[in-house]
Scaffold this active site. Sequence first.
Site, mmCIF file in Angstrom:
data_model
loop_
_atom_site.group_PDB
_atom_site.id
_atom_site.type_symbol
_atom_site.label_atom_id
_atom_site.label_comp_id
_atom_site.label_asym_id
_atom_site.label_seq_id
_atom_site.Cartn_x
_atom_site.Cartn_y
_atom_site.Cartn_z
ATOM 1 N N PRO A 87 0.822 -1.217 0.000
ATOM 2 C CA PRO A 87 0.000 0.000 0.000
ATOM 3 C C PRO A 87 0.855 1.266 0.000
ATOM 4 O O PRO A 87 0.340 2.361 -0.216
ATOM 5 C CB PRO A 87 -0.825 -0.117 1.293
ATOM 6 N N GLU A 114 2.249 -8.174 8.588
ATOM 7 C CA GLU A 114 2.489 -6.724 8.683
ATOM 8 C C GLU A 114 3.323 -6.191 7.522
ATOM 9 O O GLU A 114 3.633 -5.010 7.447
ATOM 10 C CB GLU A 114 3.195 -6.396 10.004
ATOM 11 N N ARG A 152 -3.734 -7.485 -20.631
ATOM 12 C CA ARG A 152 -4.681 -6.957 -21.633
ATOM 13 C C ARG A 152 -3.974 -6.172 -22.731
ATOM 14 O O ARG A 152 -4.506 -6.012 -23.816
ATOM 15 C CB ARG A 152 -5.708 -6.037 -20.959
ATOM 16 N N ASP A 165 -10.956 1.364 -24.646
ATOM 17 C CA ASP A 165 -11.253 1.278 -23.213
ATOM 18 C C ASP A 165 -11.040 2.634 -22.543
ATOM 19 O O ASP A 165 -10.346 3.498 -23.080
ATOM 20 C CB ASP A 165 -10.301 0.275 -22.534
HETATM 21 N N1 SAM Z 1 1.446 -3.027 7.577
HETATM 22 C C1 SAM Z 1 1.453 -2.669 6.178
HETATM 23 C C2 SAM Z 1 1.303 -1.161 6.030
HETATM 24 O O1 SAM Z 1 0.711 -0.547 6.898
HETATM 25 O O2 SAM Z 1 1.780 -0.593 5.032
HETATM 26 C C3 SAM Z 1 0.310 -3.393 5.449
HETATM 27 C C4 SAM Z 1 0.503 -4.856 5.347
HETATM 28 S S1 SAM Z 1 -0.845 -5.654 4.533
HETATM 29 C C5 SAM Z 1 -1.830 -6.181 5.877
HETATM 30 C C6 SAM Z 1 -0.141 -7.168 3.966
HETATM 31 C C7 SAM Z 1 0.290 -7.178 2.516
HETATM 32 O O3 SAM Z 1 -0.839 -6.956 1.671
HETATM 33 C C8 SAM Z 1 1.279 -6.139 2.103
HETATM 34 O O4 SAM Z 1 2.599 -6.527 2.419
HETATM 35 C C9 SAM Z 1 1.056 -6.047 0.604
HETATM 36 O O5 SAM Z 1 1.773 -7.036 -0.093
HETATM 37 C C10 SAM Z 1 -0.420 -6.319 0.475
HETATM 38 N N2 SAM Z 1 -1.238 -5.116 0.293
HETATM 39 C C11 SAM Z 1 -2.165 -4.639 1.154
HETATM 40 N N3 SAM Z 1 -2.772 -3.555 0.690
HETATM 41 C C12 SAM Z 1 -2.228 -3.308 -0.531
HETATM 42 C C13 SAM Z 1 -2.438 -2.301 -1.526
HETATM 43 N N4 SAM Z 1 -3.317 -1.331 -1.359
HETATM 44 N N5 SAM Z 1 -1.712 -2.378 -2.654
HETATM 45 C C14 SAM Z 1 -0.795 -3.347 -2.836
HETATM 46 N N6 SAM Z 1 -0.544 -4.312 -1.918
HETATM 47 C C15 SAM Z 1 -1.247 -4.303 -0.787
#
Ligand code: SAM
Length: 225
Positions: A87, A114, A152, A165
């Site tokens: 994220p 995490e 795609r 698109d």
């Molecule tokens: N503790 C992290 C933070 O606050 O940034 C979030 C960890 S999340 C619970 C677990 C995993 O989900 C991440 O390591 C990532 O690979 C994936 N993930 C979660 N949200 C995401 C998003 N919006 N975009 C891409 N990957 C995401």
Amino acid sequence: MRFDIISLFPESLDPLFSISLLGKARKKGLVEICLHRLEDYLLPGEDIDDMPFGGGGGMVMKGEPIIRAVRGVRDKNLKGEVILLTPQGETLRHRLVCELADLKQIVLICGRYEGIDERVVELVVDREISIGDFVLSGGEIPALAVVDAVARLVPGVVCGKVPEDSFYDGMLKYPQYTRPRVVEGLPVPEVLLSGNHAEVERWRKEESLERTRRRRPDLVQNPSH
Ligand code: SAM
């Protein structure tokens, strides 16, 4: 185009990669999708995760198994990138999808818990990508989004005209209708039944612009999205 996905739950992705456009593209050999189970890169007695240094809640995925997995699957002879789904990464947008479609191999790392040890980013990751400002439980859904969007753009994957698109010309696509002509009293716009191709084209352009202005003014103001 080859995708390598490193995950704790690769089997969760397989059904979606086996159906519809992606399933057909794989069968035709247009895209190759290789799923890698992270556990297969653990040394005897090694764990997948551990407590965070400095304390705090949750577990952190250990770096070394992921680094081993990346080095095991990345083919240096192919123009490619190693991408961590997080994220905290750059938001996935059409422009970025086009950039990725230029590659021959994309290695995607799916985090869980995490997140992952930061040294993975320093040692083997080329780019970090987010699919939006929210937190999911794992990187599998984001990986699916990246693979689907990029695939795609691989020639032959989509039968229709991909450039029609949304986002290709910086606009959202015009409204579309199919049979029957009337649904619960709502008719199809008359112009679409006129057979006048120039008029249809003009109507679609106007609708597309109007829809984009209303729903996504940011696209009109900043076309580089
Ligand atoms: N503790 C992290 C933070 O606050 O940034 C979030 C960890 S999340 C619970 C677990 C995993 O989900 C991440 O390591 C990532 O690979 C994936 N993930 C979660 N949200 C995401 C998003 N919006 N975009 C891409 N990957 C995401």
